[in-house]
Design a protein around this motif. Structure first.
Motif, PDB file in Angstrom:
ATOM      1  N   GLU A 131     -35.240   3.950  -2.973  1.00  0.00           N
ATOM      2  CA  GLU A 131     -36.297   4.690  -3.652  1.00  0.00           C
ATOM      3  C   GLU A 131     -37.513   4.902  -2.755  1.00  0.00           C
ATOM      4  O   GLU A 131     -38.075   5.994  -2.692  1.00  0.00           O
ATOM      5  N   MET A 132     -37.918   3.868  -2.049  1.00  0.00           N
ATOM      6  CA  MET A 132     -39.093   3.964  -1.192  1.00  0.00           C
ATOM      7  C   MET A 132     -38.854   4.888   0.003  1.00  0.00           C
ATOM      8  O   MET A 132     -39.785   5.506   0.519  1.00  0.00           O
ATOM      9  N   CYS A 133     -37.609   5.000   0.426  1.00  0.00           N
ATOM     10  CA  CYS A 133     -37.280   5.880   1.551  1.00  0.00           C
ATOM     11  C   CYS A 133     -37.023   7.317   1.094  1.00  0.00           C
ATOM     12  O   CYS A 133     -36.867   8.210   1.926  1.00  0.00           O
ATOM     13  N   LYS A 135     -37.951  10.926  -1.199  1.00  0.00           N
ATOM     14  CA  LYS A 135     -39.083  11.853  -1.143  1.00  0.00           C
ATOM     15  C   LYS A 135     -40.273  11.357  -1.946  1.00  0.00           C
ATOM     16  O   LYS A 135     -41.422  11.598  -1.589  1.00  0.00           O
ATOM     17  N   GLU A 136     -40.018  10.658  -3.057  1.00  0.00           N
ATOM     18  CA  GLU A 136     -41.098  10.199  -3.922  1.00  0.00           C
ATOM     19  C   GLU A 136     -41.630   8.819  -3.524  1.00  0.00           C
ATOM     20  O   GLU A 136     -42.525   8.293  -4.170  1.00  0.00           O
ATOM     21  N   GLY A 137     -41.075   8.241  -2.475  1.00  0.00           N
ATOM     22  CA  GLY A 137     -41.504   6.907  -2.057  1.00  0.00           C
ATOM     23  C   GLY A 137     -42.744   6.949  -1.190  1.00  0.00           C
ATOM     24  O   GLY A 137     -43.467   7.950  -1.134  1.00  0.00           O
ATOM     25  N   ILE A 138     -42.975   5.893  -0.475  1.00  0.00           N
ATOM     26  CA  ILE A 138     -44.163   5.780   0.362  1.00  0.00           C
ATOM     27  C   ILE A 138     -43.979   6.555   1.666  1.00  0.00           C
ATOM     28  O   ILE A 138     -42.861   6.680   2.182  1.00  0.00           O
ATOM     29  N   GLU A 139     -45.079   7.080   2.189  1.00  0.00           N
ATOM     30  CA  GLU A 139     -45.040   7.809   3.457  1.00  0.00           C
ATOM     31  C   GLU A 139     -45.559   6.912   4.584  1.00  0.00           C
ATOM     32  O   GLU A 139     -46.539   6.187   4.413  1.00  0.00           O
ATOM     33  N   PHE A 140     -44.887   6.972   5.708  1.00  0.00           N
ATOM     34  CA  PHE A 140     -45.350   6.251   6.892  1.00  0.00           C
ATOM     35  C   PHE A 140     -44.732   6.902   8.120  1.00  0.00           C
ATOM     36  O   PHE A 140     -43.751   7.647   8.031  1.00  0.00           O
ATOM     37  N   ALA A 141     -45.322   6.652   9.266  1.00  0.00           N
ATOM     38  CA  ALA A 141     -44.869   7.273  10.511  1.00  0.00           C
ATOM     39  C   ALA A 141     -43.421   6.900  10.803  1.00  0.00           C
ATOM     40  O   ALA A 141     -43.036   5.735  10.745  1.00  0.00           O
ATOM     41  N   GLY A 142     -42.610   7.896  11.115  1.00  0.00           N
ATOM     42  CA  GLY A 142     -41.214   7.662  11.481  1.00  0.00           C
ATOM     43  C   GLY A 142     -40.259   7.592  10.312  1.00  0.00           C
ATOM     44  O   GLY A 142     -39.049   7.443  10.509  1.00  0.00           O
ATOM     45  N   PHE A 401     -44.998  -4.027   2.370  1.00  0.00           N
ATOM     46  CA  PHE A 401     -45.181  -4.544   1.008  1.00  0.00           C
ATOM     47  C   PHE A 401     -44.291  -3.785   0.029  1.00  0.00           C
ATOM     48  O   PHE A 401     -43.581  -4.390  -0.791  1.00  0.00           O
ATOM     49  N   ARG A 402     -44.323  -2.468   0.102  1.00  0.00           N
ATOM     50  CA  ARG A 402     -43.645  -1.662  -0.907  1.00  0.00           C
ATOM     51  C   ARG A 402     -42.141  -1.522  -0.661  1.00  0.00           C
ATOM     52  O   ARG A 402     -41.350  -1.506  -1.604  1.00  0.00           O
ATOM     53  N   LEU A 403     -41.743  -1.417   0.594  1.00  0.00           N
ATOM     54  CA  LEU A 403     -40.312  -1.306   0.890  1.00  0.00           C
ATOM     55  C   LEU A 403     -39.537  -2.532   0.419  1.00  0.00           C
ATOM     56  O   LEU A 403     -38.395  -2.409  -0.054  1.00  0.00           O
ATOM     57  N   PHE A 404     -40.150  -3.707   0.538  1.00  0.00           N
ATOM     58  CA  PHE A 404     -39.418  -4.942   0.274  1.00  0.00           C
ATOM     59  C   PHE A 404     -39.877  -5.666  -0.984  1.00  0.00           C
ATOM     60  O   PHE A 404     -39.526  -6.824  -1.211  1.00  0.00           O
ATOM     61  N   GLY A 405     -40.666  -4.976  -1.816  1.00  0.00           N
ATOM     62  CA  GLY A 405     -40.946  -5.487  -3.153  1.00  0.00           C
ATOM     63  C   GLY A 405     -41.978  -6.580  -3.240  1.00  0.00           C
ATOM     64  O   GLY A 405     -41.921  -7.397  -4.172  1.00  0.00           O
TER      65      GLY A 405
END
Length: 415
Positions: A131-133, A135-142, A401-405
């Protein structure tokens, strides 16, 4: 003349095509049948006890090494393509190791199924990553780059064990020493008196983090050359991939305690002196870590946070692996991990993982009795860090934080 040249061209192209087919075939076979990578044991016998000697590394002969040798016949020595010839003593040592190899004794076999709650835990952790990866998840470089876009030097944390079909992405300050020990035991890449280590804790500490002990993705180019990326993708598809993570702020505290509160000459010269000059009003810090400690000088935790937030830090070099974000070390949006362990539940997760890998009869995760950094200490550690810096630090590590809950530490950020 033209016909002869055309014939040579077709011969070269045909040879290259056959090499590719052979590599792909053995990779498929090896991944489907991990036992093909295991050495052929001559059966139980009483090993001869030689004089005491230092641990040595050796790669047990495998079908992949046979393919390497075959490919090398078509390459000029020293080109850096798939593999250059190995030193003469390596093959002799491997032969001796095979002759003296004694099969492991199975000391434990789990017959009961894994608890449903542990299986559901993994389902939820993998689902969160997906989910985080998205389109609606968090944005980060790469985040949105492809696997092929990841530079080879950024794949140095992915350790491969072809014997059991395992890929481990190690994260410093998250029990990586013990997991590296387990990978050495499983891959049998380190010998003592010609016999592979069986007890992870018996492996000398200075060898655990020695890069020569581990076959990582960034080493594929030297061994496989132009086929390296293809083989990485094959292994990523077929092998079991795992990593262990930790609360990002607690990991930073642990890194600080280990590297700057203890005497570490290397980290003192590379990082502590920089922090003392920039943030501690010490234009000429002591020349050695012993002199600095004798004078009561070392960077505070607040100085360390200033260093992480300073734009000049990343301009000079990428974050050191001990405080680099997990998403930059392990690329969770490009690699679909089969198992995500948390240090906070490491004993349950480790047992579950080893059973899933079907190696729990071979190795056990070492129990740590050391004084681990606790999450309950966060408020005390961050009390010296200005609130505005805490919030900037959270933004820097928010993807982890968000990727791994891990929950947002509101009590620390809003003080």
């Amino acid at each position: 003349m033209g016909t002869s040249r055309l014939f040579r061209i077709f011969l070269v192209l045909g040879s290259a095509f056959m090499i590719l087919l052979i590599i792909i075939y053995w990779d498929d076979v090896g991944a489907s049948h991990p036992h093909l990578h295991a050495p052929v044991s001559p059966g139980p016998k009483t090993p001869h006890t030689p004089p005491q000697q230092q641990p040595q590394t050796s790669r047990i002969p495998s079908f992949l090494s046979d393919i390497d040798a075959f490919v090398n016949q078509f390459l000029e020595p020293g080109t850096g393509d798939p593999t250059d010839p190995a030193p003469a003593e390596t093959s002799n040592q491997s032969e001796r190791a095979e002759e003296r190899y004694v099969p492991r004794q199975e000391w434990k076999i789990h017959l009961t199924p894994v608890a449903e709650e542990l299986m559901e835990r993994q389902v939820q952790r993998r689902k969160l990553l997906q989910e985080m990866c998205g389109k609606e998840g968090i944005e980060f470089a790469g985040k949105n780059r492809s696997f092929d876009d990841i530079p080879n030097k950024e794949l140095d944390h992915l350790i491969v064990d072809d014997r059991h079909g395992i890929i481990y992405c190690y994260v410093p300050k998250v029990a990586c020493s013990n997991w590296k020990r387990i990978m050495i035991v499983l891959s049998e890449s380190l010998l003592q008196d010609g016999i592979p280590y069986r007890d992870p804790m018996a492996i000398p500490r200075d060898l655990v983090h020695n890069s020569s002990m581990h076959f990582t993705f960034n080493k594929f180019w030297k061994r496989y050359g132009k086929f390296s990326r293809h083989l990485m993708k094959v292994k990523l598809k077929k092998y079991t991939k795992f990593l262990f993570v930790r609360d990002p702020f607690v990991r930073l505290i642990s890194a600080y305690r280990n590297k700057f509160e203890l005497r570490n000459e290397d980290f003192y010269h590379r990082f502590a002196q920089v922090m003392l000059r920039r943030y501690a009003n010490q234009p000429t810090p002591p020349a050695s870590v012993d002199e600095a400690f004798a004078a009561g000088l070392h960077p505070s935790f607040s100085h360390f946070i200033q260093y992480l937030l300073d734009p000049q830090t990343e301009k000079e070099m990428p974050f050191n692996e001990h405080w680099r974000q997990v998403y930059r070390l392990c690329h969770p949006c490009q690699i679909q991990y089969d198992f995500v362990g948390h240090l906070e539940t490491v004993e349950e997760d480790a047992e579950h993982l080893l059973r899933q890998l079907k190696v729990d009869n071979v190795v056990e995760f070492p129990t740590s009795h050391r004084n681990l950094t606790a999450s309950s200490w966060e408020a005390d550690w961050f009390s010296t860090v200005p609130p505005v810096s805490r919030r900037k630090l959270y933004k820097l590590y928010e993807p982890d934080f968000r990727l791994f809950g891990y929950d947002k530490p509101d009590s620390i950020l809003n003080e």
